[in-house]
Design an enzyme around this catalytic site. Structure first.
Site, mmCIF file in Angstrom:
data_model
loop_
_atom_site.group_PDB
_atom_site.id
_atom_site.type_symbol
_atom_site.label_atom_id
_atom_site.label_comp_id
_atom_site.label_asym_id
_atom_site.label_seq_id
_atom_site.Cartn_x
_atom_site.Cartn_y
_atom_site.Cartn_z
ATOM 1 N N ASP A 1 -25.240 0.318 60.260
ATOM 2 C CA ASP A 1 -26.504 -0.433 60.235
ATOM 3 C C ASP A 1 -27.629 0.392 60.848
ATOM 4 O O ASP A 1 -28.771 0.350 60.384
ATOM 5 C CB ASP A 1 -26.344 -1.752 60.992
ATOM 6 C CG ASP A 1 -25.413 -2.716 60.295
ATOM 7 O OD1 ASP A 1 -25.292 -2.634 59.057
ATOM 8 O OD2 ASP A 1 -24.790 -3.541 60.983
ATOM 9 N N GLY B 1 -28.202 -7.724 58.898
ATOM 10 C CA GLY B 1 -29.650 -7.799 58.746
ATOM 11 C C GLY B 1 -30.379 -7.571 60.048
ATOM 12 O O GLY B 1 -31.296 -6.741 60.134
#
Length: 321
Positions: free
Chosen positions: A247, A39
């Site tokens: 990511d 995240g």
């Protein structure tokens, strides 16, 4: 504006000649700590590689490991909405081989404390959000709730379905863009249909999601959108560490989409950002700026038709046994 809801970890990274096999001890070479977590990595990539205004909903422990994570997010310009937990801050233990491959073990810690009720208490009043970006390092129930809440608010939902696990149909129903690697794609489709897909293309067609993006490692990436397969061959770079490359791709892709960029160009931008992230050690520390990505794209012409056709053929072929 982009909202990222997901994990934040402190990465403990050791480099070695090769990744240890089960039962094997390898003498490492260098050790460093880096801010990480899917995240937080993707939030930094959104802010840095695209320049988009980025907010993040995350959970951290009340310990010393939290500070380098909040500092890194702040330095990238990410606005934080933090849930403080009595659980320890999440950590990841990463071994990077001399060839740039890695093996990762994650201790979720406080990430598991991110709950559905935190949506209303921390970001419910946030306005101007165009895209919500999530991953699967926080509870699946939470991810599904946030996706539904975002969809009801007219926000586009981007889900990076990693680490791989079966996805409930009520979650997929609220996803606008699903991002997976090849293995994750087959796992999601097999869990949904009960059958092993015969090719990437057929697997994409089996998912009732408006857009599905598949990262294919050194081959590149592809996307199934508007019943059309779009292929983006990879950029060739000198690989130092692949940690965080996926990511970076997700964050840059979401940033590009939030700016109204069409999928084909968004794939190219995300691929460039992901390639650049492989040229330095660490996850967030290796993520390029929007200016660096733009300069890289100016120096590299679009892929030749032969490379695109080769990638399309790979996507249509049956996987190796």
């Amino acid at each position: 504006m982009i909202l990222v809801a997901g994990s934040a970890n402190l990465d403990f990274v050791v480099s070695a000649s090769h990744i240890p096999a089960p039962g094997e001890t390898v003498l490492g070479e260098h050790f460093q700590t880096f801010p990480g977590g899917k995240g937080a990595n993707q939030a930094v990539a959104c802010a840095r590689a695209s320049g988009a205004e980025t907010h993040m909903l995350l959970a951290l422990g009340r310990d010393d490991f939290a500070k380098p994570l909040t500092d890194a997010l702040s330095q990238a310009g990410v606005v934080q909405h933090t849930v403080w937990s009595e659980q320890p801050t999440g950590c990841a233990f990463i071994c990077v081989s001399s060839g740039g491959d890695n093996a990762i073990t994650v201790a979720p810690g406080a990430n598991a404390a991110l709950r559905p009720e935190h949506w209303a208490s921390h970001v419910g009043a946030l306005t101007g959000v165009s895209h919500l970006l999530m991953q699967l390092e926080t509870p699946l129930q939470t991810v599904a709730f946030y996706a539904k809440a975002a969809r009801e608010a007219g926000v586009q939902v981007v889900l990076n379905a990693a680490p791989a696990q079966p996805l409930p149909s009520d979650l997929l129903t609220n996803v606008d863009v699903l991002v997976v690697n090849e293995g994750e794609l087959f796992a999601v489709v097999q869990a949904k249909t009960g059958q092993q897909p015969l090719s990437i293309t057929l697997a994409l067609q089996a998912l009732d999601v408006p857009a599905v993006v598949v990262t294919l490692g050194a081959r590149g990436s592809c996307a199934w959108v508007n019943n059309t397969l779009v292929a983006q061959p990879s950029f060739q770079v000198d690989v130092v560490d692949t940690t965080g490359a996926g990511d970076t791709f997700c964050g840059a892709l979401t940033g590009a989409l939030s700016q109204g960029i069409e999928m084909a160009q968004a794939l190219r931008t995300a691929s460039a950002a992901g390639a650049l992230a492989c040229t330095q050690l660490g996850a967030q520390s290796s993520m390029p700026t929007a200016q660096t990505v733009a300069q890289f794209l100016e120096q590299h012409r679009p892929a030749q038709d032969s490379a695109v056709h080769s990638l399309l053929a790979y996507c249509s072929a049956s996987p190796s046994p």
